[in-house]
Design an enzyme around this catalytic site. Structure first.
Site, mmCIF file in Angstrom:
data_model
loop_
_atom_site.group_PDB
_atom_site.id
_atom_site.type_symbol
_atom_site.label_atom_id
_atom_site.label_comp_id
_atom_site.label_asym_id
_atom_site.label_seq_id
_atom_site.Cartn_x
_atom_site.Cartn_y
_atom_site.Cartn_z
ATOM 1 N N GLU A 165 -33.723 29.241 13.253
ATOM 2 C CA GLU A 165 -33.504 28.796 11.878
ATOM 3 C C GLU A 165 -33.158 27.308 11.817
ATOM 4 O O GLU A 165 -32.635 26.810 10.825
ATOM 5 C CB GLU A 165 -32.407 29.647 11.224
ATOM 6 N N HIS A 237 -25.866 31.370 8.302
ATOM 7 C CA HIS A 237 -26.121 30.265 9.227
ATOM 8 C C HIS A 237 -24.764 29.664 9.600
ATOM 9 O O HIS A 237 -23.826 29.682 8.795
ATOM 10 C CB HIS A 237 -26.971 29.163 8.572
ATOM 11 N N CYS A 353 -27.284 22.336 3.424
ATOM 12 C CA CYS A 353 -28.539 23.106 3.563
ATOM 13 C C CYS A 353 -29.740 22.282 3.131
ATOM 14 O O CYS A 353 -30.839 22.475 3.629
ATOM 15 C CB CYS A 353 -28.515 24.341 2.672
#
Ligand code: SUG
Length: 428
Positions: A165, A237, A353
């Protein structure tokens, strides 16, 4: 080529198809807001305002562009079209999730790699179908923006089934950006095993592969497991519970499975300043709800560091008073800048993000991917004119909306001289 290295934050521009489809299990904000009306124009302008603040603070700023949506070519590989796909598949093909650029790639700056170049590995994002659509569009942009192969190496994604990711699970510690760093790869699943209600999207095997591909010195690499408690509480995350900059780690007490081992490992390799927020001061749940750690921790050109945080962190009195004490304590973090990103936040995407950090000499980057205040004005004008004002869930079935979204992206690519990206996502 290690002259003039700076951290450049490449923000994903919020795409015109931004909507709330509840596609990410384990991302509590996205799940909670599923089915709400979304406001793509407002969302994209909120992102531009964050970039404007960074430019005003004197930071180097870049952009990544929205992807081709709806992803008809991806659907074709599944034997479907937007007209024939069911609602679930259609939502996957329509997602604007490429905006969260921290998931685009993992980046190892030139001073860390054996060949003295900056390495980027595109993330496969294989855990969530809507995110697994992204890698081709991302790779096309990375190959363009970082085409100077004297300075950069762009790797395709690690093969599935090893979930990767990107930079959201990666932290770099260094004295200054141009000095060799220690890179920490945080993973949730090891050999596919993970206990808990939500998926662990980052796999240890993928993290280790990226470290190898980037030619990192194994002595300066740490693989650290994220705590199951953090994943179960909604930290899908690592960047939801920890952020690093320079020698500073700012993390929640429950972020890592074995924090003492990580801290010892960092201390053994170099001086590191650890700011750990105890659960007794801010619970994991409050940290995740306020996205306090999903901040950009940046060096201010005048000295000291600042946190660029979501306004949700300011609006939680307990979180905010803790942060005010932190800033008053004479430590490395000297300033707080709350930014309003409610549309992205409602899908679980905060300030950190939305950006991919690349340490590089800006002169080696394709200038079409770099922005100043004037270029941000240009982008904002296209958004004002072309981005849909509102998208309700039922609108995803409307061919007029698909056309509007395609035309909006085309207008932006044209305004930025990036027309060659229009057909870059070749799934055939
Ligand atoms: O992958 N949300 C994204 C948010 C990504 C945040 N990135 C970082 N933490 N670095 C995700 O869960 C929701 C889209 C939807 O449900 O429609 C979404 O994909």
């Amino acid at each position: 080529m290690t002259g003039q290295l700076h951290e450049i934050n490449f923000d994903g521009i919020v795409g015109p198809s931004h909507n709330f489809a509840g596609l990410s299990l384990g991302n509590l904000a996205a799940t909670r807001n599923a089915g709400r009306d979304a406001f793509p124009r407002e969302a994209a302008l909120q992102g531009i305002a964050k970039m404007r603040l960074c430019v005003e603070l004197g930071l180097a700023q870049g952009i990544l562009l929205p992807h081709d949506r709806p992803a008809e070519r991806w659907l074709a590989r599944l034997g479907a079209t937007m007209l024939t796909a069911d609602a679930g598949l259609r939502a996957n093909a329509f997602s604007a999730s490429a905006m969260w650029a921290a998931n685009a790639a993992t980046v190892s700056p030139a001073p860390d790699s054996s060949d003295g170049r900056c390495h980027l590995t595109g993330a496969n994002l294989m855990t969530m179908p809507h995110r697994a659509v992204e890698w081709l569009g991302t790779l096309a942009q990375l190959r363009l923006a970082f085409a100077d192969n004297r300075a950069f190496v762009v790797h395709g994604p690690v093969p599935v089934p090893f979930g990767d990711e990107g930079a959201a699970n990666h932290m770099r510690f260094c004295a200054t950006p141009d000095a060799p760093g220690v890179e920490v790869f945080v993973y949730g699943a090891d050999g596919g095993a993970h206990e808990g209600p939500f998926p662990a999207r980052q796999h240890r095997e993928a993290s280790a592969a990226v470290a190898r591909l980037h030619g990192l010195d194994p002595e300066r690499v740490i693989l650290a497991r994220q705590s199951n408690a953090a994943i179960a509480a909604g930290a899908f995350h690592n960047d939801v519970v920890a952020v690093a900059n320079g020698p500073v780690l700012f993390a929640h007490e429950q972020a890592f499975a074995d924090p003492a081992a990580l801290y010892d490992g960092l201390r053994a390799r170099r001086a590191v300043e650890i700011i750990e927020v105890p659960a007794s001061a801010i619970s994991l749940e409050d940290a995740i709800a306020s996205y306090l750690f999903n901040a950009q921790l940046v060096d201010l050109p005048g000295g000291g560091m600042a946190l660029i945080l979501p306004t949700e962190a300011r609006d939680d009195p307990c979180v905010w008073s803790w942060l005010e004490q932190l800033v008053a304590s004479n430590g490395p973090i000297r300033a707080l800048y709350p930014v309003e990103l409610r549309q992205s936040m409602a899908n679980g995407g905060g300030p950190a993000c939305l950006r991919l950090r690349v340490v590089a000499d800006p002169a080696t980057v394709d200038p079409r991917f770099l922005v100043d205040a004037a270029r941000l004005d240009t982008i904002a004008a296209v958004i004002e004119q072309h981005w849909p004002r509102r998208i309700a869930p039922a609108d995803l079935a409307l061919p007029e909306l698909w056309q509007e979204v395609r035309a909006a992206r085309r207008a932006l690519l044209e305004a930025l001289g990036l027309g060659e990206l229009e057909t870059a996502e070749l799934w055939a």
